[in-house]
Write a protein that holds these residues in place. Sequence first.
Motif, PDB file in Angstrom:
ATOM      1  N   UNK A   1     -19.913  -7.948   3.741  1.00 47.11           N
ATOM      2  CA  UNK A   1     -21.335  -8.096   3.628  1.00 47.11           C
ATOM      3  C   UNK A   1     -21.993  -9.495   4.459  1.00 47.11           C
ATOM      4  N   UNK A   2     -22.746  -9.040   5.309  1.00 46.93           N
ATOM      5  CA  UNK A   2     -23.495 -10.120   5.964  1.00 46.93           C
ATOM      6  C   UNK A   2     -24.120 -11.232   5.191  1.00 46.93           C
ATOM      7  N   UNK A   3     -24.348 -12.359   5.650  1.00 51.75           N
ATOM      8  CA  UNK A   3     -25.158 -13.475   4.825  1.00 51.75           C
ATOM      9  C   UNK A   3     -26.661 -13.109   5.058  1.00 51.75           C
ATOM     10  N   UNK A   4     -27.304 -12.848   3.943  1.00 55.87           N
ATOM     11  CA  UNK A   4     -28.750 -12.492   4.103  1.00 55.87           C
ATOM     12  C   UNK A   4     -29.711 -13.368   3.021  1.00 55.87           C
ATOM     13  N   UNK A   5     -30.984 -13.490   3.231  1.00 58.62           N
ATOM     14  CA  UNK A   5     -31.617 -14.265   2.293  1.00 58.62           C
ATOM     15  C   UNK A   5     -31.971 -13.414   0.964  1.00 58.62           C
ATOM     16  N   UNK A   6     -32.249 -12.010   1.319  1.00 57.15           N
ATOM     17  CA  UNK A   6     -32.599 -11.145   0.016  1.00 57.15           C
ATOM     18  C   UNK A   6     -31.863  -9.706   0.234  1.00 57.15           C
ATOM     19  N   UNK A   7     -31.184  -9.124  -0.827  1.00 59.65           N
ATOM     20  CA  UNK A   7     -30.487  -7.830  -0.720  1.00 59.65           C
ATOM     21  C   UNK A   7     -30.818  -7.071  -1.914  1.00 59.65           C
ATOM     22  N   UNK A   8     -30.948  -5.721  -1.354  1.00 54.88           N
ATOM     23  CA  UNK A   8     -31.459  -4.977  -2.790  1.00 54.88           C
ATOM     24  C   UNK A   8     -29.938  -4.104  -3.106  1.00 54.88           C
ATOM     25  N   UNK A   9     -29.927  -4.277  -4.443  1.00 56.37           N
ATOM     26  CA  UNK A   9     -28.813  -3.361  -5.004  1.00 56.37           C
ATOM     27  C   UNK A   9     -29.257  -2.329  -5.735  1.00 56.37           C
ATOM     28  N   UNK A  10     -29.178  -1.123  -5.157  1.00 50.00           N
ATOM     29  CA  UNK A  10     -29.377   0.033  -5.644  1.00 50.00           C
ATOM     30  C   UNK A  10     -28.539   0.680  -6.712  1.00 50.00           C
ATOM     31  N   UNK A  11     -28.883   0.841  -7.880  1.00 47.97           N
ATOM     32  CA  UNK A  11     -28.034   1.366  -9.026  1.00 47.97           C
ATOM     33  C   UNK A  11     -27.379   0.221  -9.637  1.00 47.97           C
TER      34      UNK A  11
ATOM     35  N   UNK B   1     -23.977   1.516  -4.091  1.00 52.03           N
ATOM     36  CA  UNK B   1     -22.409   1.693  -4.310  1.00 52.03           C
ATOM     37  C   UNK B   1     -22.421   2.350  -5.697  1.00 52.03           C
ATOM     38  N   UNK B   2     -21.205   2.886  -5.705  1.00 53.41           N
ATOM     39  CA  UNK B   2     -20.992   3.637  -7.221  1.00 53.41           C
ATOM     40  C   UNK B   2     -21.774   5.027  -7.625  1.00 53.41           C
ATOM     41  N   UNK B   3     -22.149   5.446  -6.476  1.00 53.55           N
ATOM     42  CA  UNK B   3     -23.217   6.653  -6.634  1.00 53.55           C
ATOM     43  C   UNK B   3     -22.514   7.835  -5.837  1.00 53.55           C
ATOM     44  N   UNK B   4     -22.605   9.334  -5.976  1.00 54.10           N
ATOM     45  CA  UNK B   4     -22.254  10.237  -5.460  1.00 54.10           C
ATOM     46  C   UNK B   4     -22.698  10.447  -3.968  1.00 54.10           C
ATOM     47  N   UNK B   5     -21.881  11.053  -3.139  1.00 49.82           N
ATOM     48  CA  UNK B   5     -22.343  11.077  -1.724  1.00 49.82           C
ATOM     49  C   UNK B   5     -23.642  11.801  -1.627  1.00 49.82           C
ATOM     50  N   UNK B   6     -23.874  12.894  -2.355  1.00 47.82           N
ATOM     51  CA  UNK B   6     -25.102  13.624  -2.162  1.00 47.82           C
ATOM     52  C   UNK B   6     -26.208  12.856  -2.493  1.00 47.82           C
TER      53      UNK B   6
ATOM     54  N   UNK C   1     -14.547   4.989   0.599  1.00 46.59           N
ATOM     55  CA  UNK C   1     -15.091   4.665   1.810  1.00 46.59           C
ATOM     56  C   UNK C   1     -16.097   3.463   1.914  1.00 46.59           C
ATOM     57  N   UNK C   2     -16.025   2.322   2.484  1.00 46.58           N
ATOM     58  CA  UNK C   2     -16.981   1.452   2.547  1.00 46.58           C
ATOM     59  C   UNK C   2     -17.846   1.566   3.975  1.00 46.58           C
ATOM     60  N   UNK C   3     -19.040   1.877   4.014  1.00 44.46           N
ATOM     61  CA  UNK C   3     -19.600   2.001   5.264  1.00 44.46           C
ATOM     62  C   UNK C   3     -20.686   1.299   5.378  1.00 44.46           C
ATOM     63  N   UNK C   4     -20.710   0.488   6.451  1.00 45.35           N
ATOM     64  CA  UNK C   4     -21.898  -0.543   6.853  1.00 45.35           C
ATOM     65  C   UNK C   4     -22.553  -0.120   7.950  1.00 45.35           C
ATOM     66  N   UNK C   5     -23.986   0.609   7.824  1.00 46.04           N
ATOM     67  CA  UNK C   5     -24.432   1.290   8.877  1.00 46.04           C
ATOM     68  C   UNK C   5     -26.157   0.602   8.838  1.00 46.04           C
ATOM     69  N   UNK C   6     -26.483   1.196  10.001  1.00 44.50           N
ATOM     70  CA  UNK C   6     -28.203   0.644  10.241  1.00 44.50           C
ATOM     71  C   UNK C   6     -28.956   2.029  10.922  1.00 44.50           C
ATOM     72  N   UNK C   7     -29.891   2.147  10.551  1.00 49.90           N
ATOM     73  CA  UNK C   7     -30.889   3.111  11.230  1.00 49.90           C
ATOM     74  C   UNK C   7     -31.148   2.655  12.766  1.00 49.90           C
ATOM     75  N   UNK C   8     -30.725   3.979  13.615  1.00 47.23           N
ATOM     76  CA  UNK C   8     -30.844   3.793  15.066  1.00 47.23           C
ATOM     77  C   UNK C   8     -31.618   4.879  15.470  1.00 47.23           C
ATOM     78  N   UNK C   9     -31.522   5.010  16.995  1.00 44.78           N
ATOM     79  CA  UNK C   9     -31.827   6.167  17.837  1.00 44.78           C
ATOM     80  C   UNK C   9     -30.603   6.949  18.119  1.00 44.78           C
ATOM     81  N   UNK C  10     -29.510   6.473  17.918  1.00 45.26           N
ATOM     82  CA  UNK C  10     -28.324   7.190  18.343  1.00 45.26           C
ATOM     83  C   UNK C  10     -27.138   7.097  17.222  1.00 45.26           C
ATOM     84  N   UNK C  11     -26.229   7.733  17.364  1.00 46.93           N
ATOM     85  CA  UNK C  11     -25.050   7.613  16.361  1.00 46.93           C
ATOM     86  C   UNK C  11     -23.841   7.478  17.124  1.00 46.93           C
TER      87      UNK C  11
END
Length: 230
Positions: free
Chosen positions: A1-11, A77-82, A135-145
């Motif tokens: 995890x990168x160093x950030x000021x604020x992070x959102x923990x979903x679930x 984290x800790x949530x199903x793929x769908x 699987x631990x996936x770190x990703x970001x929204x982009x215009x290509x994959x």
Amino acid sequence: MPQVDTVVDVGCDHGYLEELIFKTGKAKFVIATDISEKSLEKTKIRAKKLNLNNIEFVCADGLQFKSQRKSNLAIIAGIGGVETANILKNNKIEDVTEFILVPVQNSVYVRKFLIDEKYEVIYDETLFERGKYYSVIYCKKSNKTNIKSYRFGISDLNNLGEDFERFVNRELKNLQFLDKLDVNKVDAEKQEYKKQLEQIKEKIKCNQQFNNHRRQKFIENNPKSTYHNS
């Protein structure tokens, strides 16, 4: 995890992640969210017990809420793929463009979504924890994959780590068992998956042989090195 000021923990559920984030100093503030009031209450109780004060608690469905705090990173984290894919699809917070995803199952579905929606993956690796593969996936929204395969993480394919090797061997054993059960059935998709696994296994074997050879050459050239006894 990168160093950030604020992070959102979903679930956020029990609030274990909040404790880890503050303990490691990865963020100064956490927005803890959960669709369940009861689960959110568990996090509040744990935060109070541990004297974790820099937390905003939000009862919401995924990333469908408003906050005065600004954050560009969310952990799901800790949530199903769908469900993970649906949370990304329904993201209402424009500032949140980077994500750390740890689906408990169906990471293949998540990667297919990331490909379709053109996310760029920074890190995607298999980890073995308490008898399960994640699987631990770190990703970001982009215009290509940049995702090479929806079945395997980009970091796994590049690094060929020990946990990934164990995962590949387990999958091959499972497929061999299924083949014995369905001797008269030909499943093209399953056979293609098996072929990919066997190719990766051979690549891992070659990589290990190369590393062993390099290690042996180093020992021969440096007989007094501490590496000799490692």
